[in-house]
Design an enzyme around this catalytic site. Structure first.
Site, PDB file in Angstrom:
ATOM      1  N   ASP A  41       0.844  -1.190   0.000  1.00 33.03           N
ATOM      2  CA  ASP A  41       0.000   0.000   0.000  1.00 33.03           C
ATOM      3  C   ASP A  41       0.879   1.238   0.000  1.00 33.03           C
ATOM      4  O   ASP A  41       2.093   1.157   0.111  1.00 33.03           O
ATOM      5  CB  ASP A  41      -0.976  -0.015   1.173  1.00 33.03           C
ATOM      6  CG  ASP A  41      -0.288   0.056   2.522  1.00 33.03           C
ATOM      7  OD1 ASP A  41       0.929   0.286   2.553  1.00 33.03           O
ATOM      8  OD2 ASP A  41      -0.970  -0.126   3.543  1.00 33.03           O
ATOM      9  N   SER A  42       0.255   2.401  -0.105  1.00 34.05           N
ATOM     10  CA  SER A  42       1.011   3.629  -0.363  1.00 34.05           C
ATOM     11  C   SER A  42       1.457   4.369   0.881  1.00 34.05           C
ATOM     12  O   SER A  42       2.262   5.282   0.800  1.00 34.05           O
ATOM     13  CB  SER A  42       0.157   4.584  -1.198  1.00 34.05           C
ATOM     14  OG  SER A  42      -0.921   5.066  -0.411  1.00 34.05           O
ATOM     15  N   GLY A  43       0.907   4.018   2.026  1.00 32.90           N
ATOM     16  CA  GLY A  43       1.081   4.826   3.224  1.00 32.90           C
ATOM     17  C   GLY A  43      -0.076   5.783   3.439  1.00 32.90           C
ATOM     18  O   GLY A  43      -0.195   6.408   4.486  1.00 32.90           O
ATOM     19  N   PHE A  96      -3.185   5.175   3.984  1.00 31.40           N
ATOM     20  CA  PHE A  96      -4.075   4.776   5.069  1.00 31.40           C
ATOM     21  C   PHE A  96      -3.655   5.427   6.381  1.00 31.40           C
ATOM     22  O   PHE A  96      -4.492   5.798   7.210  1.00 31.40           O
ATOM     23  CB  PHE A  96      -4.080   3.255   5.220  1.00 31.40           C
ATOM     24  CG  PHE A  96      -4.997   2.765   6.309  1.00 31.40           C
ATOM     25  CD1 PHE A  96      -6.338   2.549   6.050  1.00 31.40           C
ATOM     26  CD2 PHE A  96      -4.532   2.544   7.596  1.00 31.40           C
ATOM     27  CE1 PHE A  96      -7.201   2.115   7.055  1.00 31.40           C
ATOM     28  CE2 PHE A  96      -5.374   2.119   8.607  1.00 31.40           C
ATOM     29  CZ  PHE A  96      -6.714   1.896   8.332  1.00 31.40           C
ATOM     30  N   ASP A 110      -2.805   8.434  -1.569  1.00 32.50           N
ATOM     31  CA  ASP A 110      -4.141   9.016  -1.499  1.00 32.50           C
ATOM     32  C   ASP A 110      -4.425   9.470  -0.081  1.00 32.50           C
ATOM     33  O   ASP A 110      -3.731   9.097   0.858  1.00 32.50           O
ATOM     34  CB  ASP A 110      -5.196   7.991  -1.935  1.00 32.50           C
ATOM     35  CG  ASP A 110      -5.243   6.807  -0.965  1.00 32.50           C
ATOM     36  OD1 ASP A 110      -4.168   6.237  -0.675  1.00 32.50           O
ATOM     37  OD2 ASP A 110      -6.322   6.455  -0.490  1.00 32.50           O
ATOM     38  N   GLN A 124     -11.489   7.097  -3.966  1.00 34.53           N
ATOM     39  CA  GLN A 124     -12.097   7.561  -2.730  1.00 34.53           C
ATOM     40  C   GLN A 124     -13.489   8.128  -3.032  1.00 34.53           C
ATOM     41  O   GLN A 124     -14.039   7.886  -4.091  1.00 34.53           O
ATOM     42  CB  GLN A 124     -11.193   8.612  -2.084  1.00 34.53           C
ATOM     43  CG  GLN A 124      -9.829   8.091  -1.678  1.00 34.53           C
ATOM     44  CD  GLN A 124      -9.894   7.158  -0.481  1.00 34.53           C
ATOM     45  OE1 GLN A 124     -10.922   7.035   0.183  1.00 34.53           O
ATOM     46  NE2 GLN A 124      -8.775   6.497  -0.186  1.00 34.53           N
ATOM     47  N   GLY A 141     -11.299   4.006   1.273  1.00 29.46           N
ATOM     48  CA  GLY A 141     -12.040   5.117   1.829  1.00 29.46           C
ATOM     49  C   GLY A 141     -13.069   4.730   2.860  1.00 29.46           C
ATOM     50  O   GLY A 141     -13.272   3.568   3.180  1.00 29.46           O
ATOM     51  N   ASP A 144      -8.021  -7.581   0.806  1.00 30.50           N
ATOM     52  CA  ASP A 144      -7.106  -7.899   1.892  1.00 30.50           C
ATOM     53  C   ASP A 144      -7.712  -7.445   3.199  1.00 30.50           C
ATOM     54  O   ASP A 144      -8.593  -6.594   3.223  1.00 30.50           O
ATOM     55  CB  ASP A 144      -5.758  -7.198   1.691  1.00 30.50           C
ATOM     56  CG  ASP A 144      -5.859  -5.702   1.941  1.00 30.50           C
ATOM     57  OD1 ASP A 144      -5.632  -5.276   3.089  1.00 30.50           O
ATOM     58  OD2 ASP A 144      -6.184  -4.954   0.997  1.00 30.50           O
ATOM     59  N   HIS A 185      -4.836 -21.444  10.692  1.00 28.90           N
ATOM     60  CA  HIS A 185      -6.198 -21.932  10.490  1.00 28.90           C
ATOM     61  C   HIS A 185      -7.103 -20.854   9.905  1.00 28.90           C
ATOM     62  O   HIS A 185      -7.827 -21.094   8.931  1.00 28.90           O
ATOM     63  CB  HIS A 185      -6.781 -22.432  11.811  1.00 28.90           C
ATOM     64  CG  HIS A 185      -8.224 -22.804  11.684  1.00 28.90           C
ATOM     65  ND1 HIS A 185      -8.631 -24.026  11.194  1.00 28.90           N
ATOM     66  CD2 HIS A 185      -9.360 -22.086  11.928  1.00 28.90           C
ATOM     67  CE1 HIS A 185      -9.964 -24.061  11.153  1.00 28.90           C
ATOM     68  NE2 HIS A 185     -10.421 -22.893  11.596  1.00 28.90           N
TER      69      HIS A 185
END
Length: 415
Positions: free
Chosen positions: A97-99, A101, A176, A226, A263, A310, A378
């Site tokens: 991911d881009s950072g 978040f 983003d 977004q 988003g 994910d 599991h």
């Protein structure tokens, strides 16, 4: 002539009456058969388990976190090792991911889950109770404090691209800004334009770095859509990124190899929002939904056109003793499992099958590290199997029977 993207999606079967489909994403490190669940290996590790074990249970790709790997051990170390896959001894496809978040999670401290219910009036300055604002956004980028030592850092679209190119994942995401449901409509609009401008800069830097690092396997940059819970903003964001990709390719760039759907959104609106987005995307563009893993969410995402998704939830709850089974989720630390000598799930065949509930109960009570390892294996196996069977059911033409039978049993109650 437009450049060829480094991630190619080939649609295969379609799910009648929906946007659902199966297909194949091709990367320099192998193919991903979709729909697919992508386990999260935040710091170049799926916590408590070996990469070989993650591969053995059927996972096709893993996703790591650019922010965390930037802080520790540093992207230059991963680059020197030969990229994320070699660094963590994972032979298959990888995502980072881009950072972006962290702009939300560090900035305001709200929960890292898809269901971010808005409580109280909208407030662009609101911070989660008991949390400190660690990130501040401006039109050029984000300044933030490290959660490790309080040191100050700055991410811009260019910096995010540089970090992700050094990390070397097959699929990377544009930088983003993730808003929350607490933000006003006005802020959502300005944030959407900020993310669009950042996407332009990400494309330019990605093209530059792809030429500069032509000796490395070529990476695919995916745009991030977004728009919160607003239909007009979601559709606009999607159309804008598709147009940016078209223009970039016409000018000799790589364009976007796919799109991430991110988003702020409430769980009850998941399918509707994903549907708005996929309705605007070209059929040959792969779509990744960021941050879902509950069974009902997975089926909703698939039916509305998500190809991969994910979430940290299966591994996070496993470390607290929560176990997924076909008859619902249960907590292995409950006393009733103290002398239960059945496997964690009698119908799921994985490495943990050879161990009993009583044994895992004992490990958690004794605070043994093996408890988290077995529970994590599991839960990942359960989630990967759920999605693999959904993919097969689409191709066999019995998806809705599979979905209805699964959900009726799963939500009937735990054992």
């Amino acid at each position: 002539m437009a450049a060829v993207t480094s991630s190619l999606f080939t649609p295969r079967a379609t799910l009648d009456g929906t946007a659902g489909r199966t297909g194949t994403i091709s990367t320099p490190h192998g193919e991903i058969q979709t729909p697919a669940f992508v386990p999260v290996g935040t710091k170049a590790t799926v916590k408590t388990v070996l990469p070989e074990s993650v591969a053995a249970l059927g996972a096709q790709a893993v996703l790591a976190n650019a922010y965390h790997l930037y802080l520790q051990p540093g992207p230059e170390i991963v680059d020197e090792a030969g990229g994320l896959g070699r660094f963590m001894n994972w032979p298959g496809p990888t995502y980072t991911d881009s950072g972006g978040f962290q702009v939300m999670s560090l900035g305001v401290g709200f929960k890292k889950v898809i269901s971010m219910e808005a409580v109280g009036p909208e407030d662009d300055h609101k911070v989660a109770e008991g949390k400190e604002r660690l990130a501040n956004v401006d039109d050029d980028g984000v300044t933030f404090k490290s959660h490790l030592d309080g040191s100050k850092h700055r991410f811009t679209p260019e910096v995010s691209m540089q970090i992700q190119h050094q990390l070397g994942a097959d699929i990377i995401f544009a930088f983003d800004e993730l808003t929350t449901l607490m933000n006003t409509r006005g802020y959502q609009e300005s944030s959407l334009e900020r993310t669009r401008q950042w996407a332009i800069r990400c494309l330019a830097e990605h093209n530059r770095l792809s030429q500069e690092r032509a000796h490395r396997p070529q990476q695919a940059l995916w745009g991030v859509i977004q728009g919160a819970q607003y239909e007009d903003l979601r559709r606009k964001a999607t159309r804008d990124l598709v147009e940016l990709s078209r223009i970039d390719r016409e000018n000799g760039g790589k364009g976007f190899g796919g799109y991430g759907i991110g988003g702020a959104l409430e769980k009850s609106n998941l399918g509707t929002i994903v549907g708005w987005v996929t309705d605007e995307l070209p059929d040959d563009a792969p779509r990744h939904l960021l941050g879902i893993s509950e069974p009902d969410d997975i089926f909703t995402a698939i039916e509305n056109g998500a190809d991969t998704f994910d979430c940290v939830s299966p591994t996070r709850v496993a470390r607290n003793g929560a176990i997924y089974s076909f008859d619902g989720r249960y907590n292995i630390t409950n006393r009733k499992y103290r002398n239960d000598f059945r496997p964690l799930d009698e119908e799921l065949d994985n490495y943990s099958t050879q161990y009993t509930r009583a044994y895992l109960h004992h490990l958690f009570k004794a605070k043994e590290g093996l408890a988290s390892t077995l529970a994590t294996l599991h839960n990942l196996s359960f989630t990967v199997t759920l999605v693999d069977r959904a993919r097969k059911a689409i191709e066999d033409g019995n998806y809705f029977d599979y979905r209805d039978d699964f959900l009726a049993r799963y939500y009937a109650g735990s054992r």
